[in-house]
Design a protein around this motif. Structure first.
Motif, mmCIF file in Angstrom:
data_model
loop_
_atom_site.group_PDB
_atom_site.id
_atom_site.type_symbol
_atom_site.label_atom_id
_atom_site.label_comp_id
_atom_site.label_asym_id
_atom_site.label_seq_id
_atom_site.Cartn_x
_atom_site.Cartn_y
_atom_site.Cartn_z
ATOM 1 N N VAL A 44 0.845 -1.199 0.000
ATOM 2 C CA VAL A 44 0.000 0.000 0.000
ATOM 3 C C VAL A 44 0.878 1.247 0.000
ATOM 4 C CG1 VAL A 44 -1.721 1.294 1.324
ATOM 5 C CG2 VAL A 44 -1.900 -1.190 1.150
ATOM 6 N N TRP A 45 1.954 1.226 0.776
ATOM 7 C CA TRP A 45 2.865 2.360 0.855
ATOM 8 C C TRP A 45 3.512 2.642 -0.499
ATOM 9 C CZ3 TRP A 45 8.014 2.274 4.025
ATOM 10 C CH2 TRP A 45 8.535 3.556 4.108
ATOM 11 N N VAL A 46 3.982 1.592 -1.158
ATOM 12 C CA VAL A 46 4.578 1.753 -2.484
ATOM 13 C C VAL A 46 3.532 2.264 -3.483
ATOM 14 C CG1 VAL A 46 5.603 0.507 -4.425
ATOM 15 C CG2 VAL A 46 6.416 0.080 -2.104
ATOM 16 N N GLY A 47 2.316 1.764 -3.393
ATOM 17 C CA GLY A 47 1.249 2.231 -4.270
ATOM 18 C C GLY A 47 0.934 3.698 -4.067
ATOM 19 N N VAL A 48 0.901 4.137 -2.829
ATOM 20 C CA VAL A 48 0.615 5.549 -2.544
ATOM 21 C C VAL A 48 1.765 6.426 -3.040
ATOM 22 C CG1 VAL A 48 0.367 7.222 -0.679
ATOM 23 C CG2 VAL A 48 -0.928 5.108 -0.611
ATOM 24 N N MET A 49 2.996 5.975 -2.832
ATOM 25 C CA MET A 49 4.131 6.766 -3.324
ATOM 26 C C MET A 49 4.139 6.830 -4.848
ATOM 27 S SD MET A 49 7.329 6.122 -0.765
ATOM 28 C CE MET A 49 7.574 4.428 -1.195
ATOM 29 N N THR A 50 3.734 5.760 -5.506
ATOM 30 C CA THR A 50 3.646 5.755 -6.961
ATOM 31 C C THR A 50 2.533 6.676 -7.437
ATOM 32 O OG1 THR A 50 4.441 3.480 -6.967
ATOM 33 C CG2 THR A 50 3.371 4.251 -8.960
ATOM 34 N N TRP A 51 1.454 6.730 -6.686
ATOM 35 C CA TRP A 51 0.308 7.569 -7.027
ATOM 36 C C TRP A 51 0.704 9.048 -7.088
ATOM 37 C CZ3 TRP A 51 -3.870 9.600 -3.404
ATOM 38 C CH2 TRP A 51 -4.955 10.096 -4.125
ATOM 39 N N ALA A 52 1.713 9.449 -6.318
ATOM 40 C CA ALA A 52 2.141 10.849 -6.315
ATOM 41 C C ALA A 52 2.659 11.288 -7.678
ATOM 42 C CB ALA A 52 3.219 11.060 -5.254
ATOM 43 N N PHE A 53 3.171 10.367 -8.455
ATOM 44 C CA PHE A 53 3.753 10.721 -9.749
ATOM 45 C C PHE A 53 2.722 10.754 -10.883
ATOM 46 C CE2 PHE A 53 7.272 9.287 -7.194
ATOM 47 C CZ PHE A 53 8.194 10.300 -7.433
ATOM 48 N N VAL A 54 1.463 10.492 -10.564
ATOM 49 C CA VAL A 54 0.398 10.554 -11.553
ATOM 50 C C VAL A 54 -0.012 12.005 -11.820
ATOM 51 C CG1 VAL A 54 -2.023 9.910 -11.954
ATOM 52 C CG2 VAL A 54 -0.423 8.247 -11.015
ATOM 53 N N PHE A 55 0.163 12.862 -10.837
ATOM 54 C CA PHE A 55 -0.313 14.240 -10.937
ATOM 55 C C PHE A 55 0.576 15.066 -11.853
ATOM 56 C CE2 PHE A 55 -1.660 12.588 -6.814
ATOM 57 C CZ PHE A 55 -3.030 12.708 -6.972
ATOM 58 N N ARG A 56 0.009 16.141 -12.394
ATOM 59 C CA ARG A 56 0.724 16.986 -13.352
ATOM 60 C C ARG A 56 1.816 17.823 -12.705
ATOM 61 N NH1 ARG A 56 -3.848 19.341 -17.453
ATOM 62 N NH2 ARG A 56 -4.752 17.319 -17.956
ATOM 63 N N SER A 57 1.608 18.219 -11.463
ATOM 64 C CA SER A 57 2.599 19.071 -10.795
ATOM 65 C C SER A 57 2.789 18.607 -9.356
ATOM 66 C CB SER A 57 2.137 20.531 -10.810
ATOM 67 O OG SER A 57 0.998 20.694 -9.995
ATOM 68 N N GLY A 58 3.861 19.108 -8.762
ATOM 69 C CA GLY A 58 4.130 18.791 -7.369
ATOM 70 C C GLY A 58 3.095 19.380 -6.425
ATOM 71 N N ALA A 59 2.591 20.549 -6.772
ATOM 72 C CA ALA A 59 1.574 21.187 -5.926
ATOM 73 C C ALA A 59 0.300 20.358 -5.891
ATOM 74 C CB ALA A 59 1.272 22.593 -6.442
ATOM 75 N N ARG A 60 -0.099 19.811 -7.040
ATOM 76 C CA ARG A 60 -1.288 18.956 -7.062
ATOM 77 C C ARG A 60 -1.060 17.674 -6.257
ATOM 78 N NH1 ARG A 60 -4.970 19.309 -12.150
ATOM 79 N NH2 ARG A 60 -4.593 21.443 -12.780
ATOM 80 N N ALA A 61 0.132 17.127 -6.351
ATOM 81 C CA ALA A 61 0.445 15.925 -5.575
ATOM 82 C C ALA A 61 0.360 16.221 -4.078
ATOM 83 C CB ALA A 61 1.833 15.402 -5.941
ATOM 84 N N TRP A 62 0.925 17.361 -3.661
ATOM 85 C CA TRP A 62 0.845 17.733 -2.257
ATOM 86 C C TRP A 62 -0.600 17.942 -1.819
ATOM 87 C CZ3 TRP A 62 3.974 17.824 1.834
ATOM 88 C CH2 TRP A 62 5.335 17.676 1.619
ATOM 89 N N LEU A 63 -1.385 18.625 -2.640
ATOM 90 C CA LEU A 63 -2.777 18.887 -2.265
ATOM 91 C C LEU A 63 -3.605 17.615 -2.186
ATOM 92 C CD1 LEU A 63 -3.513 22.149 -4.276
ATOM 93 C CD2 LEU A 63 -3.339 21.889 -1.799
ATOM 94 N N TRP A 64 -3.498 16.761 -3.182
ATOM 95 C CA TRP A 64 -4.304 15.540 -3.188
ATOM 96 C C TRP A 64 -3.854 14.558 -2.106
ATOM 97 C CZ3 TRP A 64 -8.815 14.395 -5.282
ATOM 98 C CH2 TRP A 64 -9.294 15.216 -6.296
ATOM 99 N N LEU A 65 -2.553 14.327 -2.002
ATOM 100 C CA LEU A 65 -2.087 13.391 -0.974
ATOM 101 C C LEU A 65 -2.302 13.956 0.431
ATOM 102 C CD1 LEU A 65 1.224 11.998 -2.509
ATOM 103 C CD2 LEU A 65 -0.994 10.884 -2.379
ATOM 104 N N GLY A 66 -2.083 15.252 0.597
ATOM 105 C CA GLY A 66 -2.334 15.885 1.894
ATOM 106 C C GLY A 66 -3.807 15.846 2.269
ATOM 107 N N GLY A 67 -4.670 16.135 1.300
ATOM 108 C CA GLY A 67 -6.109 16.067 1.564
ATOM 109 C C GLY A 67 -6.572 14.655 1.884
ATOM 110 N N ALA A 68 -6.045 13.689 1.143
ATOM 111 C CA ALA A 68 -6.412 12.293 1.407
ATOM 112 C C ALA A 68 -5.917 11.851 2.780
ATOM 113 C CB ALA A 68 -5.842 11.386 0.320
ATOM 114 N N THR A 69 -4.743 12.335 3.182
ATOM 115 C CA THR A 69 -4.216 12.001 4.505
ATOM 116 C C THR A 69 -5.082 12.593 5.606
ATOM 117 O OG1 THR A 69 -1.981 11.900 3.599
ATOM 118 C CG2 THR A 69 -2.176 12.121 5.984
ATOM 119 N N VAL A 70 -5.462 13.844 5.460
ATOM 120 C CA VAL A 70 -6.325 14.501 6.461
ATOM 121 C C VAL A 70 -7.677 13.796 6.536
ATOM 122 C CG1 VAL A 70 -7.565 16.640 6.978
ATOM 123 C CG2 VAL A 70 -5.162 16.712 6.341
#
Length: 89
Positions: A44-70
């Protein structure tokens, strides 16, 4: 690329913990399903880390992963606080 990498590094682990925690809490018999969930945690951890590279920018990755974490930790707290699920000791 650095934005996505840092999002994967810093938010991958907490999000994976939240996802596995929710799955462990919602399982029928926690004493039976907790160990397999912990074994699958790395995948699951590897899958989530891989999911970060799907987004177009780093800001979107931070927002989506941060929102999902919250949301994940909020759901964990809500499940425990509501008394709908019990934590097996």
């Amino acid at each position: 690329m650095w934005g996505k990498s840092t999002a994967a590094f810093f938010l991958g682990l907490p999000l994976a913990v939240a996802l596995v925690g929710i799955a462990a809490l919602l399982s029928g018999d926690q004493r039976f399903y907790t160990l397999p969930a912990l074994v699958l945690f790395f995948l699951v951890w590897v899958g989530v880390m891989t999911w970060a590279f799907v987004f177009r920018s780093g800001a979107r990755a931070w927002l989506w992963l941060g929102g999902a974490t919250v949301i994940g930790y909020g759901l964990l707290y809500a499940l425990k606080a509501s008394g709908l699920v019990k934590v097996a000791a």
